[in-house]
Design a protein around this motif. Structure first.
Motif, PDB file in Angstrom:
ATOM      1  N   GLU A  20      35.370  39.336  52.144  1.00 11.40           N
ATOM      2  CA  GLU A  20      36.287  39.665  51.076  1.00 11.40           C
ATOM      3  C   GLU A  20      36.943  38.393  50.561  1.00 11.40           C
ATOM      4  OE1 GLU A  20      36.617  42.515  49.755  1.00 11.40           O
ATOM      5  OE2 GLU A  20      35.378  43.606  51.161  1.00 11.40           O
ATOM      6  N   THR A  21      37.225  38.362  49.289  1.00 11.72           N
ATOM      7  CA  THR A  21      37.920  37.228  48.724  1.00 11.72           C
ATOM      8  C   THR A  21      39.410  37.386  48.938  1.00 11.72           C
ATOM      9  OG1 THR A  21      38.158  38.290  46.600  1.00 11.72           O
ATOM     10  CG2 THR A  21      36.152  37.020  46.940  1.00 11.72           C
ATOM     11  N   ALA A  49      34.744  33.952  41.093  1.00 11.96           N
ATOM     12  CA  ALA A  49      33.695  34.959  41.095  1.00 11.96           C
ATOM     13  C   ALA A  49      32.339  34.298  40.927  1.00 11.96           C
ATOM     14  CB  ALA A  49      33.938  35.952  39.946  1.00 11.96           C
ATOM     15  N   PRO A  50      31.274  34.932  41.435  1.00  9.98           N
ATOM     16  CA  PRO A  50      29.958  34.307  41.383  1.00  9.98           C
ATOM     17  C   PRO A  50      29.436  34.194  39.975  1.00  9.98           C
ATOM     18  CG  PRO A  50      29.777  36.578  42.073  1.00  9.98           C
ATOM     19  CD  PRO A  50      31.234  36.266  42.009  1.00  9.98           C
ATOM     20  N   ARG A  51      28.724  33.124  39.717  1.00  9.04           N
ATOM     21  CA  ARG A  51      28.042  32.997  38.438  1.00  9.04           C
ATOM     22  C   ARG A  51      26.789  33.833  38.502  1.00  9.04           C
ATOM     23  NH1 ARG A  51      28.644  26.527  37.200  1.00  9.04           N
ATOM     24  NH2 ARG A  51      30.862  26.408  37.684  1.00  9.04           N
ATOM     25  N   PRO A  52      26.439  34.507  37.439  1.00  4.12           N
ATOM     26  CA  PRO A  52      25.275  35.365  37.472  1.00  4.12           C
ATOM     27  C   PRO A  52      24.021  34.576  37.802  1.00  4.12           C
ATOM     28  CG  PRO A  52      25.940  34.905  35.223  1.00  4.12           C
ATOM     29  CD  PRO A  52      26.993  34.344  36.107  1.00  4.12           C
ATOM     30  N   SER A 118      30.259  41.634  41.835  1.00  3.74           N
ATOM     31  CA  SER A 118      31.347  41.534  40.863  1.00  3.74           C
ATOM     32  C   SER A 118      32.561  42.342  41.306  1.00  3.74           C
ATOM     33  CB  SER A 118      30.878  42.041  39.486  1.00  3.74           C
ATOM     34  OG  SER A 118      29.836  41.245  38.978  1.00  3.74           O
ATOM     35  N   ARG A 119      32.540  42.863  42.529  1.00  4.65           N
ATOM     36  CA  ARG A 119      33.607  43.757  42.977  1.00  4.65           C
ATOM     37  C   ARG A 119      34.967  43.077  43.023  1.00  4.65           C
ATOM     38  NH1 ARG A 119      31.681  45.475  48.536  1.00  4.65           N
ATOM     39  NH2 ARG A 119      31.039  43.283  48.488  1.00  4.65           N
ATOM     40  N   PRO A 184      37.935  46.006  36.198  1.00  7.35           N
ATOM     41  CA  PRO A 184      39.229  46.612  36.553  1.00  7.35           C
ATOM     42  C   PRO A 184      39.340  48.073  36.117  1.00  7.35           C
ATOM     43  CG  PRO A 184      39.549  44.409  35.653  1.00  7.35           C
ATOM     44  CD  PRO A 184      38.106  44.765  35.425  1.00  7.35           C
ATOM     45  N   LEU A 185      38.716  48.423  34.998  1.00 12.01           N
ATOM     46  CA  LEU A 185      38.760  49.810  34.532  1.00 12.01           C
ATOM     47  C   LEU A 185      38.047  50.739  35.496  1.00 12.01           C
ATOM     48  CD1 LEU A 185      39.244  52.024  32.390  1.00 12.01           C
ATOM     49  CD2 LEU A 185      37.132  51.283  31.285  1.00 12.01           C
TER      50      LEU A 185
END
Length: 407
Positions: A20-21, A49-52, A118-119, A184-185
């Motif tokens: 977890e971050t 966050a990770p780059r795609p 992306s969580r 977030p949505l």
């Protein structure tokens, strides 16, 4: 994708949990910090966050999860092979069956993994910066590069440069940009996956959406991204069970046979998810049925695909960090082969030996494009630093001042 790589050997090890971050877990203390830190010292911020396609979310490359890097590499190989098969489908029912089978799950698998990692995305400044430099900037660069390439290779000087109309492979970047912003949505709604599937159903019956930003694809593929957001490590462990792996072989065999039967009876355009039902010349309810059917088939075949992805470190594991490079760069060769008429000039490519040759070449090319040397060469376009483009975060400036000598 940076979970610890499990040691490999004779004994099977469980899939490692995802780290977890700092968004959900307190940051570690610095090695020489006192037991009780002073309130004015802020904890070290989480990694961005990770780059795609590169997927580094929580730590250095040595902590990457081999399972997901393997899955990304194998998925991108299937993407390249399917693009190579496309010119063969008009003359070979077998090629069409394999093409349809692979198209059912290769992009859903890739998108699901993107959602899974992306969580931890939120509207924090560092993550928004990474979204811009790792997704938006490559989109602009490759949209322009593909357009200029088409002007030259296809002798089409009138091809316009339009950032609102993604050409060929760049749709995935704009889609990922939109999906990440909506994370977030999805975290606050009660039934995120059914809601995302409902949005996809509305899209497929809405011909007025148009082509801007390839919104049909963005919306119709979105359920896979949302599904990935809510998967847990134990879900991936479930598909690693021996009985699931055995059953997946039979499922894939049935899928190929079904695709062989369906090849002359349906259009493969459904798998692209870029058109509404009305644009494909069928009633709206057919679009609803096809969307639900394809979603179910894609989830099942994606699970079967994950069942056979190695969990230990392989020779190609390191290539999983460069899949976005392979994805975007192989498009020049894939489109160039059509512009230059290779499949028409060499009829033997449409024979079984030619189909095998094309498959091997596609796999080899995309493998080479995922290598570290290619990543270093094109990092300026795919992963630019661009500190000059952003204002410095006030918290970061204050932390540097607090740690500077003499204070």
């Amino acid at each position: 994708m940076t979970n610890s790589v499990q040691p490999h050997g004779r004994h099977r090890a469980p899939l490692p949990p995802v780290q977890e971050t700092a968004a959900t877990t307190p940051a570690r203390r610095a090695p020489h910090s006192p037991q009780h830190a002073s309130p004015q010292h802020s904890p070290r911020p989480a990694a961005p966050a990770p780059r795609p396609g590169t997927g580094s979310a929580d730590g250095p490359a040595k902590q990457r999860d081999a399972f997901f890097d393997n899955a990304k590499y194998l998925a991108i190989v299937l993407v390249a092979m399917a693009h190579a098969w496309e010119p063969l489908t008009d003359h070979s029912r077998t090629a069409e069956a394999l093409y349809m089978t692979v198209y059912t799950f290769h992009m859903p698998a890739f998108i699901l993994i993107s959602g899974y990692f992306s969580r931890s995305f939120d509207m924090r400044t560092d993550r928004l910066k990474r979204l811009v430099t790792g997704v938006a900037v490559p989109y602009v660069v490759f949209e322009i590069a593909y357009t200029l390439f088409k002007r030259w290779a296809d002798d089409d000087p009138t091809q316009p440069i339009s950032l609102l109309d993604p050409w060929y492979l760049t749709w995935f970047l704009i889609a990922l940009f939109v999906w990440r912003l909506t994370v977030p949505l999805w975290k606050v709604v009660r039934w995120p996956v059914p809601l995302a599937l409902g949005v996809a159903l509305l899209a497929v019956i809405s011909p007025d959406i148009g082509d801007d930003l390839d919104l049909q694809r963005v919306l119709q593929f979105m359920p896979f991204f949302v599904l990935g957001l809510f998967l847990k490590p134990e879900h991936f462990q479930l598909v690693r069970r021996r009985e699931v792996r055995i059953l997946s072989v039979a499922v894939f065999a049935c899928a190929v046979l079904l695709a062989y039967w369906a090849a002359p009876r349906m259009t493969s355009v459904w798998f692209y998810r870029r058109d509404s039902a009305q644009e494909l010349g069928v009633p709206w309810w057919v679009g609803v049925v096809m969307t639900l059917a394809l979603f179910g088939c894609s989830v099942v075949l994606t699970a079967c695909f994950f069942a056979w992805v190695p969990r230990r470190k392989m020779w190609f594991t390191v290539l999983g960090a460069g899949t976005l490079y392979g994805y975007l760069l192989h498009g020049f060769l894939a489109k160039g082969s059509r512009f230059w008429g290779w499949f028409e000039d060499y009829p033997w490519l449409h024979r079984p030996v030619g189909e095998v040759f094309v498959s091997v070449v596609a796999a080899a090319v995309v493998t080479a494009l995922c290598t570290p040397v290619v990543r270093r060469t094109f990092r300026f376009a795919m992963e630019p630093r661009m500190e000059w483009a952003f204002r410095r975060d006030a918290t970061e400036v204050a932390r540097e001042r607090a740690g500077s000598p003499g204070r």
